[in-house]
Enzyme design. Structure first.
Site, PDB file in Angstrom:
ATOM      1  N   LYS A 186       0.700  -1.424  -0.356  1.00 16.54           N
ATOM      2  CA  LYS A 186      -0.127   0.022  -0.228  1.00 16.54           C
ATOM      3  C   LYS A 186       0.930   0.800   0.068  1.00 16.54           C
ATOM      4  CE  LYS A 186      -3.274   2.466   2.790  1.00 16.54           C
ATOM      5  NZ  LYS A 186      -4.803   1.844   4.066  1.00 16.54           N
ATOM      6  N   SER A 193      -9.519   2.030   3.844  1.00 10.80           N
ATOM      7  CA  SER A 193      -8.530   2.347   2.645  1.00 10.80           C
ATOM      8  C   SER A 193      -7.176   1.606   1.276  1.00 10.80           C
ATOM      9  CB  SER A 193      -7.726   4.122   3.177  1.00 10.80           C
ATOM     10  OG  SER A 193      -7.422   3.158   4.162  1.00 10.80           O
ATOM     11  N   SER A 200     -10.123  -0.448   7.057  1.00 13.30           N
ATOM     12  CA  SER A 200      -9.754  -0.225   6.782  1.00 13.30           C
ATOM     13  C   SER A 200      -8.673  -1.292   5.546  1.00 13.30           C
ATOM     14  CB  SER A 200      -8.731   0.892   6.213  1.00 13.30           C
ATOM     15  OG  SER A 200      -8.298   2.092   6.451  1.00 13.30           O
TER      16      SER A 200
END
Lengths: 488, 95, 481
Positions: free
Chosen positions: A80, A155, A179
């Protein structure tokens, strides 16, 4: 071989590499090819590190030949874009860090690299991890591989989409209010958030320091266990990281679930839970029961305050964490600032998107003079109550189960008008962050051809229990093997 | 509890955020909704509750007093928007 | 209304840098004077993703200070973020302590304005990180930021508003300065900024209990300036109030050139620091064992040392005060005093006199003295046993300072032994008397003061080496009619 490589899980790939059925370089090439073909539709990647990946793959093959293969040798993962990667762009999904090249590696990145993993790129995410739909990214929204018009969740939307579309075998993510788990649920993948303090936060760009945790998105519980084993452990550079032995998570998977006590939170099924999701989750619980687990109702009396609590604590911490982005030492700087005030206000005004600015302002407000007691201090007390609720529940049960998300994947653009509607997406996942508990989402069915996730929470350092429970469920079902049509 | 424009202006100032005029009204509205939402907390009974410091109630670890970082200024300043003679530059500040 | 109708109420906030090798939250070096930004690591720069880890030595030093001022050492203290924007503050917040500081409720005794011992309360002492430095000159329309200092550990010491005059304030400041150096926790170097003082000053009518509006005077970096600035400020406030105006609560700077305080030009909005406990750091937990072992390591403190020097060595109070004000100097004095049979007061005279002058002249600290304690004792021994006179000793001292060797070596090399042989002295006295008949006549006629002239002549003949007492005695005897 090539046509199937991308369908293999991390664990299967490790075995294949071990048997010499294919090389890390072949594998990396295959996936880089897929990324090139498919990411245009998905927008899961911010940066593809093709060259570095092939170099790393070559090094992995060489190491294996020399008999020095690390536990993740040659395995293709993505990070990420919230993890600092040395010499590679780290944007956090934001214009503020659009051109930022990190001078150092996050601990998580270091550990995975040392174990031999090959990093294919940095994945798209909600800006500064603030969002549940991956629509707040400066680099455009991520599309759900199951339906390109829908959100993959957020997210860690890019990580989830990349794994679900078989562009990478696994991904790192971060979870502050859900997330990792929510996007995992919405993309039919496994998402694990460890106990707070289990994994180092050093090099993980901070959103809400007391809630953030690094975790894994993968296609099976065995994969998650494998990665967690490498990521977890004490790091002297992170004061909030706990010194606690790292068990063999993979070995723990097969211990039986007979007699495992599973708690169901009655309130969970009261809220605005989609009927299809509710049904899928109830079925999953029935499967676990048939495997010998017992189901009990538990009460988390302060549950309905968890979202408001989170939306005081998280913005407060982030409003302070993001103050360092001021255009002075790194990051976006406004052109020709008239004075210092202009430098700050314009650099930050231009660098941050609307959701980030809103959260910074919410946080500034709840910490400000006259409001601190009523909001931040109050929220930290309610948080303690919520943590106590969980503690009491865990005196009666070993695991708490429920839905991960109130609905399956929603359409992009659907929830962006009212912030509260978006926030309520996190209603099932947030408690685990507030209390610092380990939690996992595993695929448990479909509603209108869209994946649904089963959510399991354990007590502190109860990753083994949570993984074991998820693993047994997984073994008895096929959901985790489902692949969106376009990505087979 | 809704926020008014002056409050939002003040908060934006404290946070050093410049809001475009178009953004402003929307921000007032959305922030008000958020504050309304979190006002629910007031109904919780928290008389004798100790606010949470760390989810695992741990205490701060200490590190030995040793110099472990060496000068790496050039590499770090590669990311800096404006540097001269090793100094980070900002518009002149008058004290 | 006269000045006597008004009472000044003063509190001091002192920031002192702790003398650690590395920073409070990172492993970067703290040494003064490095090239800009060469001692600012990623943590100090507030880079994305970095985290603070607490320096153990900082905790020890803070607790040691707390014990030395008889304060409570918090068994659990918390770091808090103080949020504000300024270029020398890289994270946009300073890590400090707010509600739960590490040290609270201490005290220090000074000599009050009335000559009596006066207790000054110390509300708290807490840990925090220092900010960087801004340079405003020579960069045209820019200011340049150097973050070497960012992250240096500070202890902020806050006094109760118990001080009633500029004099008391300076005395308190000196006491703290001595103490932190005594404990070895700070070098107290005001030029380099490792010891800084802010003063909160207000006035009220005598007899009133409510506090007047106060002004804060920032960054006073010398004892003299503290006194002058506070005196100016007291007068300024009294004048304002007597004119019917009111004192504005504000921050002011002292202008040493003009000897006045003035409000800071950038009228900041009242800062809302939005303090909250830093979630990247955990509560600092200290146990009784740690505190007790630290207590055992406390050195003898300045007041106790001063009293003991008087009691054990019989030296004058003023000298004891000077010597005790510097721990290394006190150690030096004691070593020298114990190494000679001469009276300790003689040692004290030399230490506070010639030695101090030489150190001052060459800009040296006692630790760098060019004459060691044992060697100074050796010199004093030779005065005491009349080998040389006090006057000659000064010459020997300078030679020793220049590195020519020990007292004995120099006395021998330069042939400086005192002449004590009465026969020899008598011969010279006779010669002097014979050579100065008119002065002899004048002396014998009653001009007693001329004895000095004769002593001078004898000294000249002997190169200053004749024993003055003997010269005096023999002269008087031979000159008497």
């Amino acid at each position: 071989m090539d046509a199937e490589l991308h369908q293999l899980t991390l664990t299967q790939l490790a075995a294949g590499l071990g048997r010499g059925e294919f090389s890390a370089v072949e594998l990396t090439r295959a996936l880089l090819g897929r990324i090139e073909r498919h990411d245009g539709d998905l927008n899961a990647f911010v940066t593809v590190t093709g060259e570095q990946a092939l170099e790393a793959a070559q090094r992995a093959d060489d190491a294996r030949a020399a008999g020095e293969a690390g536990v993740l040798n040659g395995l293709p993962i993505v990070h990420k874009d919230i993890f600092c990667t040395k010499g590679v762009a780290t944007t956090c999904g934001s214009r503020m860090l659009e051109d930022f090249v990190s001078p150092y590696d996050a601990t998580v990145v270091e550990r995975l690299a040392r174990a031999g993993a090959v990093v294919l790129g940095k994945t798209n995410m909600d800006e500064f991890a603030m969002g549940s739909s991956n629509e707040t990214s400066y680099f455009g929204p991520v599309h759900n591989p199951w339906d390109l018009e829908r959100s993959p969740g957020g997210s860690s939307g890019g990580s989830a989409a990349a794994v679900a579309a078989r562009l990478a075998a696994a991904a790192t993510g971060t979870d502050t209010g859900g997330s990792i788990r929510q996007p995992a649920a919405l993309t039919g993948t496994v998402g694990l958030k460890p106990t707070y303090g289990r994994v180092s936060r050093y090099g993980m760009i901070a959103f809400a320091s007391s809630l953030d945790q690094a975790g894994v998105i993968a296609r099976s519980t065995a994969d998650a266990a494998l990665l967690l084993g490498v990521m977890a452990g004490f790091d002297p550079r992170d004061s909030t990281c706990i010194e606690h032995p790292v068990p063999d998570y993979a070995a723990a998977l097969t211990a039986p679930v007979r007699g495992l006590r599973i708690g169901i939170v009655r309130q969970h099924f009261d809220q605005g839970l989609d009927a299809g999701c509710a049904a899928a989750v109830r079925e999953a619980l029935a499967v676990l029961e048939s495997q010998g687990a017992t189901l009990t109702e538990v009460d988390l009396p302060n549950l309905d305050l968890s979202v408001p609590t989170y939306y005081v604590v998280a913005p407060a911490e982030c409003s302070s964490n993001l103050s360092r982005f001021d255009g002075v030492r790194f990051g976006h700087r406004a052109a020709d600032p008239a004075d210092l005030m202009d430098l700050y206000c314009r650099s930050r005004g231009e660098g941050f998107g609307a959701e980030v600015k809103r959260r910074i302002m919410t946080g500034t407000y709840v910490l400000s003079a006259g409001y601190y007691d009523a909001y931040y201090l109050k929220a930290q007390k309610v948080r303690q109550l919520i943590a106590d609720d969980f503690r009491h529940a865990f005196e009666q049960v070993d695991v708490i189960a429920g839905p991960t998300s109130p609905t399956p994947a929603f359409r992009l653009g659907d929830k962006t008008d009212d912030p509260i509607t978006m926030y309520l997406n996190d209603i099932y996942t947030i408690g685990a962050n507030l209390a610092g508990l380990p939690a996992i989402s595993v695929p448990c069915g479909f509603v209108d051809d869209l994946p649904v996730g089963l959510h399991l929470v354990g007590p502190h350092f109860g990753e083994e229990t949570v993984l074991r429970c998820a693993h047994h469920y997984e073994q008895a079902t096929e959901w985790h093997a489902a692949c969106p049509e376009a990505y087979r | 509890m809704s926020l008014d424009k002056d409050q939002v202006q003040h908060i934006a100032m404290l946070a050093r955020l410049r809001l475009a005029d178009e953004e402003f009204a929307e921000t007032v509205d959305k922030l008000s909704r958020i504050v309304d939402f979190v006002d629910q907390l007031s109904k919780a009974a928290t008389q004798d509750v100790v606010p949470m410091a760390h989810p695992l109630d741990a205490s701060q670890r200490l590190r030995p007093d040793e110099v472990t970082e060496r000068d790496d200024r050039d590499r770090f300043q590669a990311n800096a928007p404006l540097v001269r003679d090793g100094l980070y530059l900002v518009p002149k500040v008058i004290e | 209304m006269s000045a006597a109708d008004w009472e000044a109420v003063i509190g001091l906030e002192i920031h002192t840098q702790l003398a650690t090798k590395s920073k409070i939250f990172s492993g970067a070096a703290t040494a003064y004077g490095a090239e800009p930004n060469t001692q600012a690591c990623l943590v100090d720069l507030g880079y994305p993703g970095v985290l603070p880890v607490l320096n153990a030595e900082v905790v020890r030093m803070a607790c040691l200070f707390g014990l030395a001022i008889d304060a409570s050492i918090a068994r659990r203290s918390v770091f808090a973020r103080k949020n504000y924007f300024y270029p020398d503050l890289p994270k946009g917040y300073q890590i400090s302590q707010y509600e739960l500081p590490i040290v609270e409720r201490g005290e220090l005794w000074i000599e009050g304005d009335d000559g009596e011992d006066k207790r000054i309360g110390i509300t708290r002492a807490h840990l925090e990180e220092d900010a960087g430095k801004s340079l405003h000159e020579g960069l045209q329309r820019f200011s340049g930021i150097d973050l070497n200092r960012a992250g240096t550990p500070l202890i902020e010491i806050v006094s109760e508003p118990d001080l009633r005059s500029a004099r008391e304030a300076a005395a308190y400041m000196r006491k703290i300065h001595t103490l932190v150096r005594y404990l070895g926790i700070s070098d107290g170097n005001m030029q380099e900024g490792s010891f800084r003082c802010d003063a909160n000053v207000s006035v009220r009518r005598r007899g009133e209990t409510a506090l007047g509006t106060r002004a804060e005077i920032k960054n006073l970096n010398s004892f003299r300036f503290v006194e002058k600035a506070i005196n100016y400020e007291i007068e300024r406030q009294i004048e304002l109030l007597e004119d019917g105006a009111s004192v504005v609560q504000e921050t002011r700077l002292y202008d040493a050139a003009k000897d006045e305080t003035r409000g800071m030009r950038s009228k900041e909005e009242a800062n809302d620091y939005r303090y909250f406990p830093d979630p990247d750091l955990l509560p600092v937990v200290i146990d009784d064992e740690f505190v007790e072992s630290l207590r055992g390591s406390l050195p003898e403190l300045p007041d106790a040392k001063r009293r003991r020097l008087v009691d054990d060595y019989g030296i004058r109070g003023e000298d004891a005060a000077i010597i005790a004000s510097n721990r290394a100097l006190a150690d030096y004095f004691e070593a020298a005093a114990r190494a000679t049979g001469a009276a300790a007061q003689l040692v004290a005279n030399w230490v506070t006199g010639d030695l101090a002058a030489a150190l001052n002249r060459d800009g040296l600290d006692i630790e760098a003295s060019r004459i060691g304690a044992a060697d100074l004792a050796g010199l004093i021994e030779r005065i005491d046993d009349a080998t040389i006179s006090g006057k000659i000793a000064k010459e020997v001292f300078e030679a020793m300072w220049a590195g020519e060797g020990s007292a004995d070596a120099i006395i021998d090399a330069r042939g400086l032994r005192q002449i004590t042989d009465s026969g020899a002295i008598e011969a010279i006295v006779d010669a002097v008397i014979a050579a100065n008949p008119s002065q002899v006549a004048e002396y014998r006629a009653g001009k007693d003061k001329l004895i000095g002239y004769f002593v001078g002549q004898v000294m000249k003949e002997t190169g200053g080496k004749a024993n003055p007492a003997q010269v005096n005695a023999i002269l008087r005897q031979k000159l008497s009619p």
